[in-house]
Design a protein around this motif. Structure first.
Motif, mmCIF file in Angstrom:
data_model
loop_
_atom_site.group_PDB
_atom_site.id
_atom_site.type_symbol
_atom_site.label_atom_id
_atom_site.label_comp_id
_atom_site.label_asym_id
_atom_site.label_seq_id
_atom_site.Cartn_x
_atom_site.Cartn_y
_atom_site.Cartn_z
ATOM 1 N N THR A 141 0.839 -1.206 0.000
ATOM 2 C CA THR A 141 0.000 0.000 0.000
ATOM 3 C C THR A 141 0.875 1.258 0.000
ATOM 4 O O THR A 141 0.680 2.178 -0.801
ATOM 5 C CB THR A 141 -0.912 0.003 1.250
ATOM 6 N N GLY A 170 1.303 6.188 12.653
ATOM 7 C CA GLY A 170 1.176 5.175 13.704
ATOM 8 C C GLY A 170 0.653 3.838 13.226
ATOM 9 O O GLY A 170 0.932 2.814 13.821
ATOM 10 N N GLY A 171 -0.125 3.822 12.143
ATOM 11 C CA GLY A 171 -0.725 2.584 11.662
ATOM 12 C C GLY A 171 0.260 1.759 10.840
ATOM 13 O O GLY A 171 1.411 2.156 10.618
ATOM 14 N N ALA A 172 -0.217 0.601 10.393
ATOM 15 C CA ALA A 172 0.650 -0.291 9.612
ATOM 16 C C ALA A 172 1.079 0.370 8.302
ATOM 17 O O ALA A 172 2.257 0.348 7.931
ATOM 18 C CB ALA A 172 -0.076 -1.606 9.339
ATOM 19 N N VAL A 173 0.125 0.962 7.598
ATOM 20 C CA VAL A 173 0.468 1.592 6.307
ATOM 21 C C VAL A 173 1.412 2.771 6.538
ATOM 22 O O VAL A 173 2.445 2.902 5.872
ATOM 23 C CB VAL A 173 -0.815 2.053 5.575
ATOM 24 N N TYR A 211 -0.482 14.627 15.957
ATOM 25 C CA TYR A 211 -1.547 15.057 15.029
ATOM 26 C C TYR A 211 -2.746 15.654 15.750
ATOM 27 O O TYR A 211 -3.619 16.241 15.128
ATOM 28 C CB TYR A 211 -1.965 13.910 14.086
ATOM 29 N N VAL A 256 -4.960 7.131 1.746
ATOM 30 C CA VAL A 256 -5.451 5.744 1.786
ATOM 31 C C VAL A 256 -6.971 5.672 1.727
ATOM 32 O O VAL A 256 -7.521 4.610 1.434
ATOM 33 C CB VAL A 256 -4.968 4.997 3.047
ATOM 34 N N TYR A 271 -6.312 8.986 -4.547
ATOM 35 C CA TYR A 271 -6.844 7.892 -3.713
ATOM 36 C C TYR A 271 -7.103 6.692 -4.624
ATOM 37 O O TYR A 271 -7.868 6.786 -5.580
ATOM 38 C CB TYR A 271 -8.144 8.332 -3.034
ATOM 39 N N LYS A 272 -6.432 5.593 -4.356
ATOM 40 C CA LYS A 272 -6.549 4.380 -5.183
ATOM 41 C C LYS A 272 -6.506 3.167 -4.257
ATOM 42 O O LYS A 272 -6.041 3.274 -3.122
ATOM 43 C CB LYS A 272 -5.324 4.236 -6.104
ATOM 44 N N PRO A 273 -6.908 2.008 -4.762
ATOM 45 C CA PRO A 273 -6.644 0.785 -4.009
ATOM 46 C C PRO A 273 -5.163 0.412 -4.140
ATOM 47 O O PRO A 273 -4.781 -0.491 -4.874
ATOM 48 C CB PRO A 273 -7.565 -0.256 -4.667
#
Ligand SMILES: NC(=O)c1ccc[n+]([C@@H]2O[C@H](COP(=O)([O-])OP(=O)(O)OC[C@H]3O[C@@H](n4cnc5c(N)ncnc54)[C@H](OP(=O)(O)O)[C@@H]3O)[C@@H](O)[C@H]2O)c1
Length: 341
Positions: A141, A170-173, A211, A256, A271-273
């Motif tokens: 991603t 902070g997130g995985a992505v 943030y 995302v 913004y895309k997959p």
């Protein structure tokens, strides 16, 4: 070897999962059959299961099988496969959420035996299945967004005079975006929770801004300007903040998530997959690099740090509650399930 194939089926929109037996499929030419040993519950799947969200593509018919990535052992090869053999340990992603119907039921990874195009598989050697599956989805991603869609170069090609902003690191992505941008050679500025600051610095951030701080945009403006801007949380506040940082000249950022946010006309939101970038034939060059070169190297040489994870016992039966916990924001890091249990 058991020929049973248990799957966590979603019987209809917003219906609870049912664990039931599906036929053992056989790979067509160019495909392989994988005995799936690890899935990580992604927010995308949890949202598709529990709210009917169709952000990355719609489920065309039910019953359907969620999950589009996994890690396991090659069990059967279709005609024309080279470079892979039965018994190979692999990580993979599938078209399960790109194409519906029969393709979805053959390739959804919330099942024990998964059909996969051999082009979207990487060997993982002796790395743990959990580790491989934790990295593949969020890293693809992040790299899809930064490299393929924003034009950031490959590792080692950037300059530290060019700054990158990763919002929601902070997130995985977000965590994987920080690591990729740093590996490309850029100076990376992030927003994250203060409790995460130490880890962010270890991953490659030179500055960590909270943030939730009321003056977050002013702080970020004083640390810029940025050549690449990315939000790994994708929420409207982050999109507005990035659009504001692009003023007055305008520009673009990748997100995302989409949504109706009301951005200035001189700002382009991409913004895309991104997590499905390697599934698209138009991205064949990226796919080749990703699966044959970059991902195997990252895994073999331990180049990125995955997010923390918790194993959920109980196999596919545990996936419903695990999805609820992810959907309700109760999980830090990822939940990993072994469909063979
Ligand atoms: N377009 C695509 O291809 C694609 C692919 C993958 C994921 N996604 C989407 O991307 C989002 C993130 O996925 P993920 O797997 O990285 O999730 P995740 O690992 O579950 O990340 C959650 C973390 O992000 C941080 N966060 C949450 N809300 C935030 C906000 N409003 N602002 C800043 N940070 C925030 C929090 O960390 P702290 O509390 O430490 O700040 C939270 O613990 C999801 O909505 C997912 O559906 C899209």
């Amino acid at each position: 070897m058991s020929s049973q194939n248990l799957a966590a089926l979603i019987p209809g929109a917003r219906k609870a999962l049912e664990v039931t037996s599906l036929p053992r499929n056989h790979p067509a030419p160019g495909e392989i059959l994988i005995r799936n040993q690890a899935i990580a519950i992604q927010p995308l799947d949890a949202k598709m299961l529990l709210s009917g969200y169709g952000g990355a593509g719609a489920l065309e018919s039910f019953p359907a099988v969620l999950g589009s990535s996994g890690a396991g052992i090659v069990e059967e090869l279709g005609e024309g496969i080279t470079g892979l053999a039965a018994g190979d340990r692999v990580v993979f992603d599938t078209q399960a959420l790109v194409k519906g119907g029969e393709t979805n039921r053959r390739e959804g990874t919330w099942q024990q035996l998964v059909i996969c195009n051999a082009k979207t598989v990487a060997k993982i050697g002796d790395i743990a299945f959990e580790q491989a599956v934790l990295i593949e989805f969020p890293l693809q991603t992040a790299v899809g967004a930064l490299h393929l869609f924003l034009g950031m170069g490959k590792p080692g090609t950037g300059s530290d005079g060019e700054k990158v902003l990763v919002w929601g690191a902070g997130g995985a992505v977000g965590s994987h975006a920080v690591q990729y941008a740093k590996s490309a050679g850029h100076t990376v500025i992030v927003t994250a929770s203060p409790r995460d600051a130490e880890r962010q610095k270890r991953l490659g951030a030179s500055e960590v801004v909270d943030y939730k701080a009321p003056d977050v945009v002013d702080q970020l403006r004083s640390l810029g300007p940025y050549k690449y801007l990315f939000t790994g949380s994708g929420d409207p506040a982050s999109q507005k903040a990035l659009a504001s940082l692009l003023q007055p000249q305008g520009g673009r950022f990748a997100s995302v998530l989409g949504g109706e946010v009301g951005l200035p006309s001189n700002v382009e939101r991409i913004y895309k997959p991104f997590s499905k970038a390697a599934q698209k034939d138009e991205n064949g060059e990226f796919r080749g690099w990703w699966y044959r070169e970059y991902l195997p190297k990252v895994l073999k040489e331990n180049l990125v740090e995955p997010v923390k994870f918790t194993r959920r016992d109980g196999g596919l039966v545990a996936v419903q509650q695990a999805s609820v916990d992810v959907f309700e924001g109760k999980v830090r890091g990822k939940l990993v399930v072994n469909p063979q249990e």
